[in-house]
Design a protein around this motif. Sequence first.
Motif, PDB file in Angstrom:
ATOM      1  N   GLY B  37       0.825  -1.208   0.000  1.00 14.61           N
ATOM      2  CA  GLY B  37       0.000   0.000   0.000  1.00 14.61           C
ATOM      3  C   GLY B  37       0.855   1.251   0.000  1.00 14.61           C
ATOM      4  N   TYR B  38       0.173   2.372   0.201  1.00 14.79           N
ATOM      5  CA  TYR B  38       0.833   3.684   0.188  1.00 14.79           C
ATOM      6  C   TYR B  38       0.569   4.400   1.512  1.00 14.79           C
ATOM      7  CZ  TYR B  38       1.150   3.151  -4.919  1.00 14.79           C
ATOM      8  OH  TYR B  38       1.433   2.711  -6.182  1.00 14.79           O
ATOM      9  N   GLU B  39       1.482   5.275   1.896  1.00 12.24           N
ATOM     10  CA  GLU B  39       1.227   6.137   3.056  1.00 12.24           C
ATOM     11  C   GLU B  39       2.003   7.436   2.862  1.00 12.24           C
ATOM     12  OE1 GLU B  39       1.723   4.234   6.928  1.00 12.24           O
ATOM     13  OE2 GLU B  39       1.973   6.174   7.924  1.00 12.24           O
ATOM     14  N   THR B  40       1.379   8.551   3.275  1.00 11.14           N
ATOM     15  CA  THR B  40       2.098   9.827   3.259  1.00 11.14           C
ATOM     16  C   THR B  40       2.601  10.094   4.673  1.00 11.14           C
ATOM     17  OG1 THR B  40       0.789  10.665   1.433  1.00 11.14           O
ATOM     18  CG2 THR B  40       1.904  12.306   2.795  1.00 11.14           C
ATOM     19  N   VAL B  41       3.920  10.350   4.791  1.00  9.85           N
ATOM     20  CA  VAL B  41       4.502  10.676   6.099  1.00  9.85           C
ATOM     21  C   VAL B  41       4.741  12.186   6.119  1.00  9.85           C
ATOM     22  CG1 VAL B  41       6.383  10.215   7.740  1.00  9.85           C
ATOM     23  CG2 VAL B  41       5.584   8.395   6.226  1.00  9.85           C
ATOM     24  N   GLU B  42       3.831  12.893   6.808  1.00  4.71           N
ATOM     25  CA  GLU B  42       3.840  14.369   6.767  1.00  4.71           C
ATOM     26  C   GLU B  42       5.151  14.933   7.316  1.00  4.71           C
ATOM     27  OE1 GLU B  42       1.495  15.904   5.297  1.00  4.71           O
ATOM     28  OE2 GLU B  42      -0.236  14.537   5.333  1.00  4.71           O
ATOM     29  N   SER B  43       5.671  14.309   8.409  1.00  2.00           N
ATOM     30  CA  SER B  43       6.857  14.867   9.063  1.00  2.00           C
ATOM     31  C   SER B  43       8.076  14.850   8.137  1.00  2.00           C
ATOM     32  CB  SER B  43       7.171  14.075  10.335  1.00  2.00           C
ATOM     33  OG  SER B  43       7.467  12.727  10.008  1.00  2.00           O
ATOM     34  N   GLU B  44       8.080  13.980   7.143  1.00  5.78           N
ATOM     35  CA  GLU B  44       9.225  13.867   6.231  1.00  5.78           C
ATOM     36  C   GLU B  44       8.907  14.387   4.831  1.00  5.78           C
ATOM     37  OE1 GLU B  44      12.415  12.403   6.884  1.00  5.78           O
ATOM     38  OE2 GLU B  44      11.800  12.578   8.968  1.00  5.78           O
ATOM     39  N   ASN B  45       7.657  14.817   4.629  1.00  2.74           N
ATOM     40  CA  ASN B  45       7.244  15.263   3.291  1.00  2.74           C
ATOM     41  C   ASN B  45       7.520  14.203   2.225  1.00  2.74           C
ATOM     42  OD1 ASN B  45       6.248  17.910   3.971  1.00  2.74           O
ATOM     43  ND2 ASN B  45       8.385  18.534   4.254  1.00  2.74           N
ATOM     44  N   VAL B  46       7.114  12.992   2.524  1.00  2.00           N
ATOM     45  CA  VAL B  46       7.264  11.915   1.541  1.00  2.00           C
ATOM     46  C   VAL B  46       5.983  11.090   1.421  1.00  2.00           C
ATOM     47  CG1 VAL B  46       9.766  11.559   1.729  1.00  2.00           C
ATOM     48  CG2 VAL B  46       8.250  10.269   3.230  1.00  2.00           C
ATOM     49  N   ARG B  47       5.794  10.571   0.218  1.00  2.71           N
ATOM     50  CA  ARG B  47       4.769   9.559  -0.005  1.00  2.71           C
ATOM     51  C   ARG B  47       5.525   8.250  -0.239  1.00  2.71           C
ATOM     52  NH1 ARG B  47       1.363   8.318  -4.694  1.00  2.71           N
ATOM     53  NH2 ARG B  47      -0.457   7.161  -3.923  1.00  2.71           N
ATOM     54  N   VAL B  48       5.055   7.208   0.434  1.00  2.00           N
ATOM     55  CA  VAL B  48       5.793   5.952   0.473  1.00  2.00           C
ATOM     56  C   VAL B  48       4.961   4.836  -0.156  1.00  2.00           C
ATOM     57  CG1 VAL B  48       7.026   4.332   1.975  1.00  2.00           C
ATOM     58  CG2 VAL B  48       6.715   6.709   2.721  1.00  2.00           C
ATOM     59  N   ALA B  49       5.584   4.044  -1.023  1.00  2.00           N
ATOM     60  CA  ALA B  49       4.968   2.796  -1.493  1.00  2.00           C
ATOM     61  C   ALA B  49       5.699   1.655  -0.798  1.00  2.00           C
ATOM     62  CB  ALA B  49       5.110   2.659  -3.001  1.00  2.00           C
ATOM     63  N   PHE B  50       4.937   0.769  -0.135  1.00  2.00           N
ATOM     64  CA  PHE B  50       5.517  -0.339   0.629  1.00  2.00           C
ATOM     65  C   PHE B  50       5.446  -1.621  -0.196  1.00  2.00           C
ATOM     66  CE2 PHE B  50       3.938   2.716   3.651  1.00  2.00           C
ATOM     67  CZ  PHE B  50       4.955   2.795   4.591  1.00  2.00           C
ATOM     68  N   LEU B  51       6.589  -2.231  -0.419  1.00  2.00           N
ATOM     69  CA  LEU B  51       6.653  -3.507  -1.144  1.00  2.00           C
ATOM     70  C   LEU B  51       7.140  -4.582  -0.188  1.00  2.00           C
ATOM     71  CD1 LEU B  51       8.340  -1.691  -4.021  1.00  2.00           C
ATOM     72  CD2 LEU B  51       6.268  -3.030  -4.418  1.00  2.00           C
ATOM     73  N   GLN B  52       6.361  -5.641  -0.075  1.00  2.00           N
ATOM     74  CA  GLN B  52       6.733  -6.739   0.832  1.00  2.00           C
ATOM     75  C   GLN B  52       7.807  -7.601   0.175  1.00  2.00           C
ATOM     76  OE1 GLN B  52       4.614  -7.443   3.775  1.00  2.00           O
ATOM     77  NE2 GLN B  52       6.271  -8.774   4.443  1.00  2.00           N
ATOM     78  N   ILE B  53       8.832  -7.962   0.943  1.00  7.19           N
ATOM     79  CA  ILE B  53       9.792  -8.981   0.483  1.00  7.19           C
ATOM     80  C   ILE B  53      10.236  -9.773   1.710  1.00  7.19           C
ATOM     81  CG2 ILE B  53      11.649  -7.205   0.368  1.00  7.19           C
ATOM     82  CD1 ILE B  53      12.866  -9.174  -1.820  1.00  7.19           C
ATOM     83  N   GLY B  54       9.810 -11.032   1.783  1.00 12.34           N
ATOM     84  CA  GLY B  54      10.042 -11.846   2.977  1.00 12.34           C
ATOM     85  C   GLY B  54       9.378 -11.170   4.164  1.00 12.34           C
ATOM     86  N   SER B  55      10.114 -11.040   5.268  1.00 15.31           N
ATOM     87  CA  SER B  55       9.542 -10.416   6.470  1.00 15.31           C
ATOM     88  C   SER B  55       9.851  -8.928   6.529  1.00 15.31           C
ATOM     89  CB  SER B  55      10.090 -11.115   7.709  1.00 15.31           C
ATOM     90  OG  SER B  55      11.497 -10.959   7.729  1.00 15.31           O
TER      91      SER B  55
END
Lengths: 140, 140
Positions: B37-55
């Motif tokens: 999924g995606y999340e915006t981290v306001e404190s860092e001014n970034v939008r993040v896409a999370f990709l699972q790989i193993g754990s």
Amino acid sequence: MSSVKPPSQIAHIGIAVKDLSRTVPFYTELLGLHLVGYETVESENVRVAFLQIGSTHIELLEATSTDSPISRFIEQKGEGIHHIALEVDDSVERLSFLKKQGVKLIDEVPKQGAHGSLVAFLHPKSTNGVLLELCQRGAR
Amino acid sequence: MSSVKPPSQIAHIGIAVKDLSRTVPFYTELLGLHLVGYETVESENVRVAFLQIGSTHIELLEATSTDSPISRFIEQKGEGIHHIALEVDDSVERLSFLKKQGVKLIDEVPKQGAHGSLVAFLHPKSTNGVLLELCQRGAR
């Protein structure tokens, strides 16, 4: 979408360092990671220190000659994160799939890596500046 | 040697990219990784896409403003591997230990990260050019 099995985990993260003897203590004594051991990979002209973290490793990479890709990396960019290795079951099949999709490869055929693994690098031009390695455990 | 519990695993690897919409398909369609999924981290001014790989995860980081550390990183170095996050149980204790040992810290106190985590960066001057993050799951 590929029918090739996806990478199962991060096999390791490679970090280019000038001097293992000065860098290893930071990871062991200050971060508390376990030093598994050392290996020299002749094909890459590097000496590697393996640090265990969970089910994966941090590999500290020191050049053993000025011909080493690690020497050239440090000359150009300084010490730092060099590559990410993804563990795959069939590197030949994944490389073939990527090539068909137009991904630029550094190694079209896997070569011998540390611990008898088969390794191949994708070209950073096709991966947004990230040097990605496919790593398959155990030699054939 | 530290009595503080060592990092248990790679929490994630952060990769700075210019455009998530152009980069995510490489990781999902060509490498076959699962997009969590995606999340915006306001404190860092970034939008993040999370990709699972193993754990663990690969986090693709896109700046949401020119003030973002990711904007500055890409301006200086281009797209590429930005940081490695190590999962720790007690970031405050580890930071205090590292500071006593003379390690330079970017964050002396952990701040809010993605998914309610607490995060703190060590300074690359103390870590051979590697931007290391300590990441503690779940907020207090």
